[in-house]
Design a protein around this motif. Structure first.
Motif, PDB file in Angstrom:
ATOM      1  N   ILE A  15     -98.178 115.598 -24.941  1.00  0.00           N
ATOM      2  CA  ILE A  15     -99.277 116.248 -24.783  1.00  0.00           C
ATOM      3  C   ILE A  15     -98.841 117.632 -23.986  1.00  0.00           C
ATOM      4  CG2 ILE A  15    -101.564 116.202 -23.638  1.00  0.00           C
ATOM      5  CD1 ILE A  15    -101.804 113.776 -24.164  1.00  0.00           C
ATOM      6  N   SER A  16     -98.114 117.476 -22.824  1.00  0.00           N
ATOM      7  CA  SER A  16     -97.777 118.613 -22.155  1.00  0.00           C
ATOM      8  C   SER A  16     -96.344 118.557 -21.814  1.00  0.00           C
ATOM      9  CB  SER A  16     -98.833 119.095 -20.983  1.00  0.00           C
ATOM     10  OG  SER A  16     -98.771 117.856 -20.005  1.00  0.00           O
ATOM     11  N   CYS A  17     -96.096 118.863 -20.346  1.00  0.00           N
ATOM     12  CA  CYS A  17     -94.842 119.226 -19.879  1.00  0.00           C
ATOM     13  C   CYS A  17     -93.980 117.719 -19.890  1.00  0.00           C
ATOM     14  CB  CYS A  17     -94.753 119.446 -18.267  1.00  0.00           C
ATOM     15  SG  CYS A  17     -96.384 119.891 -17.412  1.00  0.00           S
ATOM     16  N   CYS A  18     -94.481 116.742 -19.745  1.00  0.00           N
ATOM     17  CA  CYS A  18     -93.584 115.439 -19.931  1.00  0.00           C
ATOM     18  C   CYS A  18     -92.876 115.316 -21.284  1.00  0.00           C
ATOM     19  CB  CYS A  18     -94.474 114.209 -19.480  1.00  0.00           C
ATOM     20  SG  CYS A  18     -94.523 113.979 -17.852  1.00  0.00           S
ATOM     21  N   ALA A  19     -93.607 115.999 -22.245  1.00  0.00           N
ATOM     22  CA  ALA A  19     -93.143 115.965 -23.723  1.00  0.00           C
ATOM     23  C   ALA A  19     -91.893 116.555 -23.701  1.00  0.00           C
ATOM     24  CB  ALA A  19     -94.295 116.462 -24.694  1.00  0.00           C
ATOM     25  N   GLY A  63     -93.161 110.256 -11.423  1.00  0.00           N
ATOM     26  CA  GLY A  63     -92.301 111.319 -11.338  1.00  0.00           C
ATOM     27  C   GLY A  63     -93.139 112.298 -12.115  1.00  0.00           C
ATOM     28  N   CYS A  64     -92.853 113.603 -11.712  1.00  0.00           N
ATOM     29  CA  CYS A  64     -93.647 114.663 -12.385  1.00  0.00           C
ATOM     30  C   CYS A  64     -92.582 115.882 -12.833  1.00  0.00           C
ATOM     31  CB  CYS A  64     -94.636 115.044 -11.605  1.00  0.00           C
ATOM     32  SG  CYS A  64     -95.769 116.426 -11.773  1.00  0.00           S
ATOM     33  N   PRO A  65     -92.019 115.754 -13.839  1.00  0.00           N
ATOM     34  CA  PRO A  65     -91.996 114.733 -14.822  1.00  0.00           C
ATOM     35  C   PRO A  65     -90.762 113.575 -14.332  1.00  0.00           C
ATOM     36  CG  PRO A  65     -90.552 116.374 -15.763  1.00  0.00           C
ATOM     37  CD  PRO A  65     -91.151 116.860 -14.359  1.00  0.00           C
ATOM     38  N   GLY A 106     -95.097 109.515 -16.449  1.00  0.00           N
ATOM     39  CA  GLY A 106     -95.647 110.803 -15.492  1.00  0.00           C
ATOM     40  C   GLY A 106     -96.933 110.468 -14.612  1.00  0.00           C
ATOM     41  N   ALA A 107     -96.864 111.237 -13.484  1.00  0.00           N
ATOM     42  CA  ALA A 107     -98.037 111.015 -12.784  1.00  0.00           C
ATOM     43  C   ALA A 107     -99.301 111.278 -13.153  1.00  0.00           C
ATOM     44  CB  ALA A 107     -97.845 112.064 -11.335  1.00  0.00           C
ATOM     45  N   CYS A 108     -99.435 112.505 -13.915  1.00  0.00           N
ATOM     46  CA  CYS A 108    -100.675 112.824 -14.495  1.00  0.00           C
ATOM     47  C   CYS A 108    -101.352 111.553 -15.318  1.00  0.00           C
ATOM     48  CB  CYS A 108    -100.435 113.735 -15.596  1.00  0.00           C
ATOM     49  SG  CYS A 108    -100.356 115.270 -14.934  1.00  0.00           S
ATOM     50  N   THR A 109    -100.756 110.890 -16.310  1.00  0.00           N
ATOM     51  CA  THR A 109    -101.104 109.706 -17.142  1.00  0.00           C
ATOM     52  C   THR A 109    -101.549 108.635 -16.138  1.00  0.00           C
ATOM     53  OG1 THR A 109     -98.791 109.405 -17.614  1.00  0.00           O
ATOM     54  CG2 THR A 109    -100.445 110.206 -19.323  1.00  0.00           C
TER      55      THR A 109
END
Ligand code: SF4
Lengths: 417, 173, 160
Positions: free
Chosen positions: B36-40, B132-134, B102-105
């Motif tokens: 979806i975003s940065c972690c990708a 982690g982020c990411p 990641g922290a977001c999910t």
């Protein structure tokens, strides 16, 4: 890709889709037309972009992009945190080139607060911006090639990119989300090892880039799929708000590094590559040439970079060094004030833009003299570039849509904010 | 398993169907990269030459959910996106596992704001939360190994007509 | 540059009111809401000005001021390498302004974003839908009275 059933596509999107004057006619609209949903989970949409296409046979006659699947409320959050706190958030805007965003943010804040970073810090900022530009374009070229079917290039460009990420690791301790810049300078000085590593990278880069290019430039499939696809004229491109490589592929040499020079770009010797064709292939060539130019700039920076401090000496606005905070009263107080209440720039409004790999990234602040901005607007290049997609894809095949999106290289993190 | 060594000794091998199934399942996990975003981007790096997820039998990243058994949710999930994620999860055949990368999910991360879901476990069963982020690519590989361990402990009867979310695989052992 | 802009504006549109201000080398002109399209047309088409690049359209919510919102246009002239800010006030009771998407096509999405975030309606806009938030969402998030954490239950989650 799937055929959309009408329950899922919001009626307003359908309405917008049917409203657009297609400019192409089919004999029997009911028989030939189809509405196709592409995304938000589609490997070629670079994240979570969603396109709703109206097709006549295999030709796209209208397209409505739907954004917001990654809207994270940045502008609202920026209004509720201090200028320092937001720096890590800028990493996640254009996450292919985090350091460029860091630089853009601090430059905007420095313009507002009237801080001047020392020359060494500015050179370091320039260095990291250019290396980021290379890293971002590598992904752009690689994933565009992957979209049209050349997987090897992607692996090779990722390999090059990993080398740059290793450099970040040495410079600031993080390989991807760096948050390296600070208001009034950069977080820490660049070590000699980092400089040596950059030197090494730049020396071998040209050769490796050529290797990647060889895979593509004489590749019949690659050329055929990109040449003459997604053509846009310079005038249209400007009118639609395109910036960055996508605009320069249409023959307009608008580059902020030249038009409103920031940092020390006016002292650097580099060209702005432009192509006049305005098709996907031209945009690809612009990116390749730009990487070469960036490498050239990096070489010049390595020669010219002066010694000295990396943080401005303005105790009320710039965070003091950690060891001083631990040992001196004055610094401790400043640190406390800046962290808790922010740097309180004067009343006023500024807009500052930099040239990012994707185009013009600008920050617009309205300050009321408080520690946090009253309003912060992010003018993101991908958002604007995506606006041209309906214009670009009209009249081309469905399979070209993939190449066109790849060629304008959107990053949804900043398009959706 | 040391198959070759056994086979050269006696020429045959005894095992349980359960163990064989679990072994084959765990050694070829096919991830569904829900980037979806940065972690990708870090997930892409895992597929790249330096970290090379192929060493763990999972290089077959399929972008269609119907061929996958591990969903790696990489990136901030917003309310608008959550319906899509859920739909894709529903399309994956059972048995299936989820990594919240990641922290977001895992918790909403640094986005304490109106459009972001504060942790995807509000609508998905999550097997591994990845900090982690990411998270660094090595960390994602570690998560993959842990998922493989977890899969290795499953038994055939665990999957009888029940969605996996209701099973507590680890305690069954 | 300031004189040229004002001269050209006055020559083409004699009866408009323009206020100017400057901060950190950025020139801002404030016009009335009803004149905005006319002014923008002159700024874009005048052969001396040529502000062909519309960088950005956004709005500011002043919360307690009489004219609650200000719509801000950032323009750039490639010919003169000059950046200009144009502003127009909009009141909450009469929360609309004419669209400039007929002047610059790039303003289209920016205006949709402003509509989504602030709830300012753009008259005669070709396609005024929400930009980011789902169509069913009722609020306008960047207004100052909207909390950062949102309003619970305003956005649905899928069932578990
Ligand atoms: S955890 Fe960090 S890197 Fe990953 S998606 Fe969230 S913000 Fe981006």
């Amino acid at each position: 890709m799937e055929i959309a059933d009408r329950d899922e596509v919001h009626p307003k999107i359908i309405e917008a889709l049917l409203k657009t004057d297609a400019g192409l006619s089919s004999d029997d609209a009911l028989e030939n037309e189809m509405i196709l949903n592409m995304g938000p989970q589609h490997p070629a949409t670079h994240g979570v972009l969603r396109l709703v296409l109206r097709l006549d046979g295999e030709t796209v006659i209208a397209c409505v992009p739907e954004l917001g699947y990654l809207h994270r409320g940045y502008e609202k959050m920026a209004e509720n945190m201090s200028y320092y706190e937001f720096i890590p958030h800028t990493d996640r805007l254009d996450y292919l080139a985090p350091l460029c965003n860091n630089v853009a943010w601090v430059l905007a804040v420095e313009k507002l607060a009237g801080i001047q970073a020392p020359p060494r810090a500015q050179y370091i900022r320039m260095l990291i911006s250019e290396l980021s530009r290379i890293a971002s374009h590598l992904i752009a070229v690689g994933s565009m090639a992957m979209d049209v079917g050349a997987l090897t290039v992607f692996l090779w460009t990722i390999r090059e990119r990993e080398k740059i990420l290793d450099i970040w690791d040495i410079i600031c301790g993080a390989r991807f989300t760096n948050s390296y810049t600070r208001i009034g300078g950069v977080a820490n000085d660049m070590q000699p090892e980092a400089k040596a590593k950059v030197q090494w990278f730049i020396n071998q880069f040209d050769e490796n880039l050529e290797e990647c290019e060889k895979l593509l430039n004489a590749n019949r499939i690659f050329i055929d799929r990109l040449e003459g696809v997604g053509v846009i004229s310079g005038e249209d491109a400007l009118d639609l708000g395109l910036t960055g490589p996508s605009l320069r592929g249409s023959g307009v040499d608008y580059d902020i590094r030249r038009y409103q020079p920031y940092l020390f770009y006016n002292e650097m010797d580099f060209k702005i590559p432009t192509y006049t064709e305005g098709d996907c292939l031209a945009r690809y060539f612009v990116r390749i040439d730009e990487m070469r130019e960036s490498a050239k700039i990096v070489k010049q920076i390595l020669d010219k970079i002066p010694q000295g401090d990396v943080q401005a000496n303005q105790p009320k606005k710039v965070l003091p060094k950690k060891h001083e905070v631990y040992s001196k009263m004055e610094e401790l107080i400043h640190d406390f004030m800046i962290v808790n209440f922010g740097i309180n720039p004067p009343d006023g409004e500024v807009y500052h833009a930099v040239e990012n790999p994707k185009g013009e990234l600008g920050f617009y602040f309205v300050s009321k003299g408080e520690g946090h901005p009253w309003k912060c607007k992010i003018r993101s290049p991908s958002f604007n570039n995506l606006q041209s997609v309906p214009h670009l894809v009209k009249g081309y095949m469905v399979s070209d849509v993939v190449a066109i999106i790849g060629s304008i290289d959107p990053v949804m993190g900043e398009a959706d904010k | 398993m040391g198959l070759e060594a056994k086979l050269t000794q006696d020429g045959f091998l005894t095992t349980k169907i359960d163990a064989l199934l679990a072994w084959s399942r765990k050694s070829s996990v096919w991830p569904m990269p829900m980037g979806i975003s940065c972690c990708a981007i870090e997930m892409m790096a895992v597929g790249g030459p330096k970290y090379d997820i192929a060493r763990f039998g999972s290089e077959v990243m399929r972008f269609t959910p119907r061929q996958c058994d591990l969903m790696i949710v990489a990136g901030t999930v917003t309310y608008k996106m959550s319906h899509v994620v859920k739909k894709i999860y529903d399309q994956m055949p059972d048995p299936k596992w989820v990594i919240a990368m990641g922290a977001c999910t895992s918790s909403g991360g640094m986005y304490r704001s109106y459009p972001v879901v504060q942790g995807i476990d509000q609508f998905l069963p999550v097997d591994i939360y990845l900090a982690g982020c990411p998270p660094r690519p090595d960390n994602l590989l570690n998560a993959l190994i842990q998922i493989q361990e977890k899969i290795g402990r499953t038994k055939g009867r665990d999957f009888q007509n029940k969605p996996l979310s209701e099973l507590n695989v680890i305690q069954n052992n | 540059m300031k004189e040229i802009i004002l001269n050209q504006l006055n020559a083409s549109l004699p009866n408009i009111q323009v206020e100017t201000s400057e901060f950190k080398d950025e020139l801002t002109i404030q016009v009335q809401k009803k004149d905005i399209v006319e002014v923008c047309k002159v700024l874009k088409n005048d052969s001396e000005l040529k502000f062909i690049h519309c960088i950005d359209v956004t709005a500011i919510d002043w919360a307690r001021r009489k004219d609650r919102f200000t719509v801000v246009y950032h323009l750039f002239s490639l010919k003169n390498k000059f950046q200009l800010v144009v502003k127009a006030d909009v009141d909450e009771s009469d929360c609309n302004i004419d669209t400039v998407s007929s002047v610059w096509r790039s303003a289209n999405w920016h205006e949709r974003e402003v509509y989504d975030m602030y709830g300012i309606t753009f008259n005669f806009h070709p396609d005024l839908r929400r930009m980011y938030m789902p169509e069913e969402f009722e609020y306008h998030p960047l207004r100052k009275d909207f909390p950062v954490l949102g309003i619970p239950g305003s956005l649905p989650l899928p069932k578990k």
